[in-house]
Design an enzyme around this catalytic site. Structure first.
Site, PDB file in Angstrom:
ATOM      1  N   GLU A  41      -5.436   9.501  -5.003  1.00 53.98           N
ATOM      2  CA  GLU A  41      -6.515   8.654  -5.509  1.00 53.98           C
ATOM      3  C   GLU A  41      -7.897   8.948  -4.924  1.00 53.98           C
ATOM      4  O   GLU A  41      -8.534   8.070  -4.321  1.00 53.98           O
ATOM      5  CB  GLU A  41      -6.151   7.176  -5.317  1.00 53.98           C
ATOM      6  CG  GLU A  41      -4.923   6.796  -6.129  1.00 53.98           C
ATOM      7  CD  GLU A  41      -4.561   5.321  -6.070  1.00 53.98           C
ATOM      8  OE1 GLU A  41      -5.113   4.601  -5.215  1.00 53.98           O
ATOM      9  OE2 GLU A  41      -3.720   4.890  -6.874  1.00 53.98           O
ATOM     10  N   GLU A  70       1.490   7.487 -10.727  1.00 55.51           N
ATOM     11  CA  GLU A  70       1.705   6.079 -10.382  1.00 55.51           C
ATOM     12  C   GLU A  70       1.401   5.193 -11.579  1.00 55.51           C
ATOM     13  O   GLU A  70       0.383   5.381 -12.258  1.00 55.51           O
ATOM     14  CB  GLU A  70       0.796   5.641  -9.227  1.00 55.51           C
ATOM     15  CG  GLU A  70       1.141   6.203  -7.874  1.00 55.51           C
ATOM     16  CD  GLU A  70       0.243   5.615  -6.779  1.00 55.51           C
ATOM     17  OE1 GLU A  70      -0.363   4.535  -7.010  1.00 55.51           O
ATOM     18  OE2 GLU A  70       0.159   6.231  -5.698  1.00 55.51           O
TER      19      GLU A  70
END
Length: 576
Positions: free
Chosen positions: A204, A330
């Site tokens: 991320e 995810e």
């Protein structure tokens, strides 16, 4: 003409086969070919994997699909996958395999490899072969058994240190050189195991990370090329998974159109990642529902029908234009709202079925993920069948034997009688925080706290402790006061604990605990407002600006920098 052809001609001339026999032989031949093709298709996944356009292929050029799950913990200060305080790692991996997943995304932090990072939170009676091992040796054990039973592994550098997520792939304590050298070490360590399929370079990336801006210190696309090429120089067989950023604007700046952290791959069209070894690049996105963060598209009048267009814009175009494979590394939810249910329905439909579907790993196996929960319920054993029902249709079986292991006996996914009291570490709570003092440099710290039970079991508050992490700024004794508590200050106690060794932005924590008189917390209930205050006995000032748990929220907000523990095991937040 070859001798074999002459021989076949003589058979015909001698009249040894009548027409019905010939027809029968042709039918048998066709059936054999069909059976062989079907058998080969079921054996997909053999050897090292590579890419072709938007498809991932195995060593035999058969299409394969990542359809797996995340199991976190090694990136935290436990330095081991979570749940090992109540189950064995082999038991949990057998269950993952039995549920139909083919790949494990295994997060880690670079701090895991430091000499002082001692694994903890493990029941060694259940995991005797992990006794005395370092973090990376535990990683070895998990990967070896996963490989044996036919589970592939993707390693994920989730954060540089075990305390918190980082926007960039490096920090002052863990520079880029360390990030790359650790990746090369792992690439070399697992080089002989084709069941370890690749590297998710950094979890991320987000602002100030940019994509294509050209600044070496923040341009994630350039950093991904540097690390990817360094890995491939050691192990040319790995896939390189490159996540997006959050915002992409003109000139690749970290502004403009914003999306989920790590999820925005718009820049890959104009600024593609280029690696020195062809057919190794897989782009990766993350996506979540409104319950995690209420993005603008969740309020659109045409929701949820607008979602495929949102996904097309930010990452789906890479597949539809056959640019590169995409892996949704995810996505997860507690499914507590209609909006979340609509989101997961739309997303699993978008991911599609079969080998041509989009690659994915669900977040997550663990029930102790604050925003999403997991596939496992709070007892760490039974399965959330509602969630699993969304995923089973998009799973993709791979042949276990291609990794050298047989098919395990699946662990039962349900138990007949749930344990009335959750085992250690299995409760699920969320801590809410607000700052009751607007001056960060005065002589008191006044955190407001609430603890909510987000699990499905009633818990005893006396089993819960909460830690507020801060810097004391001087070696002076301190005093605590409970100004107000909805459950009564008589049920609140506190102590000051010096942190040794000192952690980033924390040399002390205030630990809040509850007496037996505080009673229980039912599922969905919370403690209500608890107004805490502490000071130094000489009334000298604190500087809260560099305190780990300090925040400026003036109304209660879920805050992962205040940590919660159930019977001593971390179940909410991240320690510094």
């Amino acid at each position: 003409m070859p001798a074999q052809m002459l021989q076949r001609r003589s058979w015909w001339q001698q009249g040894r086969f009548t027409l019905p026999v010939v027809v029968l032989l042709v039918l048998i031949s066709c059936l054999t070919m069909e059976f062989t093709t079907h058998t080969t298709a079921q054996a997909a996944g053999t050897g090292y994997w590579h890419t072709n356009g938007s498809q991932i292929l195995d060593a035999n050029n058969q299409p394969v699909r990542i359809a797996g799950i995340n199991w976190f913990g090694m990136e935290t200060a436990n330095y081991a996958p979570h749940g090992l305080w109540t189950r064995s790692y082999k038991d949990m991996l057998d269950q993952v395999k039995g549920l139909g997943y083919n790949t494990l995304r295994l997060p880690y932090s670079n701090q895991l490899f430091d000499a002082g990072s001692t694994p903890n939170g493990i029941d060694y009676n259940k995991n005797p072969d992990l006794q005395g091992l370092s973090g990376i040796q535990i990683m070895d054990k998990v990967i070896a058994y996963a490989s044996q039973i036919g589970l592939r592994t993707i390693l994920d550098q989730h954060r540089p240190d075990s305390g918190a997520q980082s926007a960039l792939w490096y920090t002052s304590a863990y520079p880029e050189s360390r990030w790359i050298s650790d990746w090369q070490m792992l690439a070399q360590r697992y080089k002989g195991n084709p069941m370890v399929i690749g590297a998710d370079l950094h979890n991320e990336p987000h602002s100030p990370a940019c994509w294509g801006c050209g600044d070496q210190t923040v341009d994630w696309r350039l950093a991904a090329e540097r690390a990817g090429n360094a890995i491939l120089s050691v192990n040319s067989n790995w896939l390189i998974f490159v996540e997006g950023v959050d915002c992409f604007g003109p000139g690749g700046q970290a502004s403009g159109d914003c999306y989920w952290w790590g999820g925005n791959l718009e820049g890959a069209a104009q600024y593609p990642v280029t690696l020195n070894v062809a057919n190794r690049l897989v782009y990766s996105a993350h996506d979540y529902p409104a319950s995690v963060y209420n993005q603008a598209w969740f309020s659109a009048p045409n929701y949820p029908n607008n979602l495929p267009g949102v996904w097309d814009t930010h990452w789906g175009y890479l597949i539809k234009q056959n640019i590169a494979p995409v892996w949704l590394g995810e996505f997860g939810t507690r499914l507590a709202t209609t909006s979340d249910q609509q989101w997961l329905t739309a997303l699993t439909n978008y991911l599609g079925k079969g080998a041509s579907g989009i690659n994915w790993t669900f977040w997550c196996l663990n029930p102790n993920s604050g925003d999403t929960g997991g596939i496992l319920n709070d007892d760490w054993t039974t399965v959330n069948q509602t969630k699993q029902a969304y995923l089973t249709p998009i799973e993709f079986p791979l042949d276990a034997s291609s990794g050298g292991g047989g098919t395990p006996t699946p662990t039962p996914t349900t138990t007949t009688t749930p344990t009335p009291t959750p085992p250690p570490g299995s409760a699920s709570v969320k801590v809410y925080y607000k700052n009751n003092d607007s001056n960060p440099t005065d002589n008191q710290i006044r955190p407001g706290l609430e603890v909510a039970n987000t699990g499905s079991n009633t818990i005893n508050l006396s089993d819960i402790t909460v830690r507020y992490w801060y810097t004391s700024d001087s070696n002076v004794s301190q005093a605590y006061s409970c100004d107000y508590a909805q459950i009564s200050c008589s049920n609140i106690s506190a102590r000051f604990v010096a942190v040794s060794p000192v952690r980033t932005n924390a040399d002390y924590y205030l630990e809040i605990s509850f007496t037996s008189g505080a009673g229980t917390l039912a599922p969905g209930a919370n403690t209500g407002d608890i107004q805490n205050r502490f000071n130094k006995t000489d009334w000298s000032n604190y500087n809260e600006n560099n305190d780990y748990s300090y925040g400026q929220a003036t109304s209660y907000t879920a805050w992962t920098k205040v940590t919660a523990y159930y019977k001593g095991q971390l179940i909410w937040g991240t320690e510094p």
